[in-house]
Structures are given as structure tokens and as C-alpha cells.
Scaffold this motif. Structure first.
Motif, PDB file in Angstrom:
ATOM      1  N   GLY A   1       1.071  -1.360   0.193  1.00  0.00           N
ATOM      2  CA  GLY A   1       0.249   0.286  -0.087  1.00  0.00           C
ATOM      3  C   GLY A   1       0.833   1.268   0.043  1.00  0.00           C
ATOM      4  O   GLY A   1       0.652   2.129  -0.705  1.00  0.00           O
ATOM      5  N   ALA A   2       1.804   1.308   0.793  1.00  0.00           N
ATOM      6  CA  ALA A   2       2.819   2.465   0.776  1.00  0.00           C
ATOM      7  C   ALA A   2       3.450   2.815  -0.502  1.00  0.00           C
ATOM      8  O   ALA A   2       3.564   3.560  -1.033  1.00  0.00           O
ATOM      9  CB  ALA A   2       3.974   2.100   1.983  1.00  0.00           C
ATOM     10  N   ALA A   3       3.921   1.599  -1.074  1.00  0.00           N
ATOM     11  CA  ALA A   3       4.510   1.871  -2.326  1.00  0.00           C
ATOM     12  C   ALA A   3       3.603   2.124  -3.382  1.00  0.00           C
ATOM     13  O   ALA A   3       4.088   2.941  -4.402  1.00  0.00           O
ATOM     14  CB  ALA A   3       5.306   0.149  -2.819  1.00  0.00           C
ATOM     15  N   ALA A   4       2.343   1.790  -3.529  1.00  0.00           N
ATOM     16  CA  ALA A   4       1.460   1.961  -4.579  1.00  0.00           C
ATOM     17  C   ALA A   4       1.198   3.700  -4.434  1.00  0.00           C
ATOM     18  O   ALA A   4       1.198   4.317  -5.532  1.00  0.00           O
ATOM     19  CB  ALA A   4      -0.056   1.521  -4.107  1.00  0.00           C
ATOM     20  N   PHE A   5       1.122   4.051  -3.163  1.00  0.00           N
ATOM     21  CA  PHE A   5       1.020   5.741  -3.087  1.00  0.00           C
ATOM     22  C   PHE A   5       2.232   6.443  -3.525  1.00  0.00           C
ATOM     23  O   PHE A   5       2.391   7.383  -4.139  1.00  0.00           O
ATOM     24  CB  PHE A   5       0.523   6.082  -1.637  1.00  0.00           C
ATOM     25  N   GLU A   6       3.264   5.788  -2.820  1.00  0.00           N
ATOM     26  CA  GLU A   6       4.484   6.390  -3.420  1.00  0.00           C
ATOM     27  C   GLU A   6       4.807   6.669  -4.928  1.00  0.00           C
ATOM     28  O   GLU A   6       5.126   7.457  -5.339  1.00  0.00           O
ATOM     29  CB  GLU A   6       5.751   5.742  -2.483  1.00  0.00           C
ATOM     30  N   HIS A   7       4.691   5.266  -5.661  1.00  0.00           N
ATOM     31  CA  HIS A   7       4.925   5.433  -6.849  1.00  0.00           C
ATOM     32  C   HIS A   7       3.882   6.123  -7.568  1.00  0.00           C
ATOM     33  O   HIS A   7       4.360   6.610  -8.571  1.00  0.00           O
ATOM     34  CB  HIS A   7       4.964   3.785  -7.491  1.00  0.00           C
ATOM     35  N   THR A   8       2.788   6.116  -7.340  1.00  0.00           N
ATOM     36  CA  THR A   8       1.651   6.882  -7.960  1.00  0.00           C
ATOM     37  C   THR A   8       2.103   8.309  -8.207  1.00  0.00           C
ATOM     38  O   THR A   8       1.972   9.159  -8.931  1.00  0.00           O
ATOM     39  CB  THR A   8       0.229   6.828  -7.405  1.00  0.00           C
ATOM     40  N   ALA A   9       2.554   8.843  -6.793  1.00  0.00           N
ATOM     41  CA  ALA A   9       2.818  10.245  -6.714  1.00  0.00           C
ATOM     42  C   ALA A   9       4.337  10.558  -7.642  1.00  0.00           C
ATOM     43  O   ALA A   9       4.297  11.511  -8.309  1.00  0.00           O
ATOM     44  CB  ALA A   9       3.314  10.698  -5.316  1.00  0.00           C
ATOM     45  N   GLY A  10       5.224   9.718  -7.541  1.00  0.00           N
ATOM     46  CA  GLY A  10       6.286   9.845  -8.226  1.00  0.00           C
ATOM     47  C   GLY A  10       6.199   9.667  -9.883  1.00  0.00           C
ATOM     48  O   GLY A  10       6.897  10.328 -10.754  1.00  0.00           O
ATOM     49  N   TRP A  11       5.026   9.284 -10.482  1.00  0.00           N
ATOM     50  CA  TRP A  11       4.788   8.889 -11.780  1.00  0.00           C
ATOM     51  C   TRP A  11       3.501   9.730 -12.031  1.00  0.00           C
ATOM     52  O   TRP A  11       2.853   9.576 -13.281  1.00  0.00           O
ATOM     53  CB  TRP A  11       4.596   7.424 -12.187  1.00  0.00           C
ATOM     54  N   ALA A  12       3.140  10.587 -11.475  1.00  0.00           N
ATOM     55  CA  ALA A  12       1.959  11.435 -11.657  1.00  0.00           C
ATOM     56  C   ALA A  12       1.843  12.110 -13.205  1.00  0.00           C
ATOM     57  O   ALA A  12       0.998  12.363 -13.721  1.00  0.00           O
ATOM     58  CB  ALA A  12       1.699  12.329 -10.504  1.00  0.00           C
ATOM     59  N   LYS A  13       3.084  12.623 -13.518  1.00  0.00           N
ATOM     60  CA  LYS A  13       3.254  13.392 -14.642  1.00  0.00           C
ATOM     61  C   LYS A  13       3.635  12.562 -15.717  1.00  0.00           C
ATOM     62  O   LYS A  13       3.891  13.232 -16.866  1.00  0.00           O
ATOM     63  CB  LYS A  13       4.468  14.474 -14.342  1.00  0.00           C
ATOM     64  N   TRP A  14       3.953  11.415 -15.607  1.00  0.00           N
ATOM     65  CA  TRP A  14       4.477  10.613 -16.860  1.00  0.00           C
ATOM     66  C   TRP A  14       3.252  10.220 -17.696  1.00  0.00           C
ATOM     67  O   TRP A  14       2.167  10.010 -17.438  1.00  0.00           O
ATOM     68  CB  TRP A  14       4.971   9.288 -16.237  1.00  0.00           C
ATOM     69  N   VAL A  15       3.826  10.353 -19.144  1.00  0.00           N
ATOM     70  CA  VAL A  15       2.810  10.131 -20.173  1.00  0.00           C
ATOM     71  C   VAL A  15       3.502   9.167 -21.247  1.00  0.00           C
ATOM     72  O   VAL A  15       4.724   9.251 -21.220  1.00  0.00           O
ATOM     73  CB  VAL A  15       2.327  11.462 -20.807  1.00  0.00           C
ATOM     74  N   PRO A  16       2.920   8.312 -21.808  1.00  0.00           N
ATOM     75  CA  PRO A  16       3.411   7.408 -22.940  1.00  0.00           C
ATOM     76  C   PRO A  16       4.033   8.192 -24.132  1.00  0.00           C
ATOM     77  O   PRO A  16       3.695   9.274 -24.373  1.00  0.00           O
ATOM     78  CB  PRO A  16       2.173   6.492 -23.259  1.00  0.00           C
ATOM     79  N   PHE A  17       5.084   7.600 -24.770  1.00  0.00           N
ATOM     80  CA  PHE A  17       5.780   8.302 -25.671  1.00  0.00           C
ATOM     81  C   PHE A  17       4.937   8.794 -26.904  1.00  0.00           C
ATOM     82  O   PHE A  17       5.079   9.594 -27.628  1.00  0.00           O
ATOM     83  CB  PHE A  17       6.918   7.370 -26.265  1.00  0.00           C
ATOM     84  N   TYR A  18       3.804   8.049 -27.044  1.00  0.00           N
ATOM     85  CA  TYR A  18       2.992   8.582 -28.202  1.00  0.00           C
ATOM     86  C   TYR A  18       1.856   9.302 -27.870  1.00  0.00           C
ATOM     87  O   TYR A  18       1.151   9.710 -28.609  1.00  0.00           O
ATOM     88  CB  TYR A  18       2.140   7.115 -28.523  1.00  0.00           C
TER      89      TYR A  18
END
Length: 228
Positions: free
Chosen positions: A210-227
Motif C-alpha cells: 500500500g505504501a509503495a502504491a501511493f509513493e509510486h503513483t506520486a512519483g509517476w503522476a506526470k508521466w505520459v507514454p511516448f505516443y
């Protein structure tokens, strides 16, 4: 990296749910007292059981009730087992996690799938679960080795919690042959200890996942696929 985040978080939380269901299975099969179970079957035959009246029939009906509960849980174990085995084999072949995490997580995950399938198929066939406890206890050795490996190299952000998770599962598996094969107080005590370690493992799995899910979601919030 995206595969690492998605797979590992859901694996840990799935593991947590399975630990709680396994604790319930241990409770139903080993912890409940015989007298209480007999009373639920039939008060009249419970009084007759000590004198030998209908004791065999009562015991058979008790076991049938336990087998029915086990069979109700079998689809859960089977589907979780198939999911863990397939996704674990995929991860073992592709190594989607960073470096050594593939060893302690990807390689261990299909073992969990095999264990779940063993319990699920045995439950569906109405087998006494004592027949699968020795293989499960042997698999516990593998789990303990991976736990020691995590502690030795300080893997994950919470190495102490991860080691405790693996060791809790291993110890619960080691108590299972005693819990399922010995009747009376010995079996119930071993069952209670196994149950405690399973619940502990479930809490730790949810804590880490659960902790990792919230942490990873915050870390990748601005990520978008290359396409796009």
C-alpha cells in the motif's frame, strides 16, 4: 519501470489478501475446538459422542462441514494461484524489476502460485488439507532463504518489514504440518501460531504494498507514454 511499479504493488496486496484468507482456513480446520463444533452439529449427538453413541457420524458430519467451507474457498485459491504462477513465470523470464528484485520477488512469486494452487485443488477435491502441509512446509524453506537474502543486501525501502513478511510466511508454513496432523491441544496451539504469523504477514504485505502504491503513483503522476 512502469511494469515494476504496477506488478509489485498489486502482487503484495494480493499476497496480503491471500494471507488473511489462509488464516481463516487455518482457523476453520485447526483452531476451533472439537466440543464447539460438535455442539453446532447436533446437541443430542454431542451428548452421546463421549459414550460412543454416534461419535463416528458426528465426526464425519463435522469434517464434511469443514470440507464444504474449504471447497467454497477453493476458487479463490485456484484463481490466485493461476494468476501468480502465470505472472510470476512471465516476470522470471522477462526480469521487469530493477536488478536483484527480480530474484527475491519475480522468482518467488510463481512459488506462491504453486502453493495457492495446491491448496485450492486439494480443497476443491475435498481432500484433508493435511496432505499438502508437508510440501508447503518445504516451500517455506525457499521463502526463508529469500527473506534472508533481502535482509543481507538491504533490499527495498523497508528491508526489516520485507524480511519480517517473508519469515512470517515461512514460519506459518512450518507450523502447518503440526496444526493439521495433530489433534487436540497440540494441533490447536500450532494452528493458532500459524494463524498469527499469517495475519502478521498479511498486515506487512498491505503495509509495504500500500505504501509503495501511493509513493509510486506520486512519483509517476506526470508521466505520459511516448505516443501522447
Amino acid at each position: 519501470m512502469v511494469l515494476f511499479i504496477d506488478q509489485l504493488d498489486i502482487w503484495l496486496m494480493t499476497l496480503g489478501v491471500t494471507m488473511f484468507v489462509s488464516a481463516f482456513t487455518v482457523y476453520v480446520n485447526t483452531v476451533r475446538t472439537v466440543k464447539a463444533d460438535l455442539a453446532k452439529v447436533s446437541p443430542v449427538r454431542t451428548m452421546m459422542a463421549p459414550t460412543g453413541g454416534n461419535a463416528p457420524d458426528v465426526q464425519a458430519e463435522m469434517q464434511e462441514k469443514v470440507n464444504e467451507i474449504n471447497r467454497m474457498l477453493s476458487p479463490f485459491y485456484i484463481f490466485i494461484g493461476v494468476y501468480a504462477l502465470v505472472s510470476g513465470l512471465w516476470a522470471s523470464f522477462t526480469w521487469p524489476l530493477p536488478g536483484p528484485y527480480n530474484i527475491v520477488f519475480s522468482d518467488a512469486w510463481p512459488i506462491f502460485g504453486l502453493a495457492s494452487l495446491m491448496v485450492g485443488l486439494a480443497s476443491y477435491a475435498r481432500m484433508d488439507l493435511k496432505y499438502v502441509t508437508i510440501p508447503l512446509a518445504l516451500l517455506g524453506i525457499i521463502v526463508a532463504v529469500y527473506g534472508a537474502d533481502i535482509g543481507s543486501f538491504g533490499l527495498t525501502l523497508e528491508p526489516a518489514a520485507a524480511v519480517a513478511l517473508y519469515l512470517s510466511i515461512a514460519i506459518a508454513l512450518w507450523f502447518s504440518p503440526i496444526a493439521f496432523n495433530f489433534r487436540g491441544s497440540v494441533g490447536r496451539v500450532a494452528g493458532m501460531l500459524s494463524l498469527i504469523f499469517l495475519v502478521t504477514a498479511g498486515i506487512l504485505a498491505f503495509y509495504i504494498g500500500g505504501a509503495a502504491a501511493f509513493e509510486h503513483t506520486a512519483g509517476w503522476a506526470k508521466w505520459v507514454p511516448f505516443y501522447g
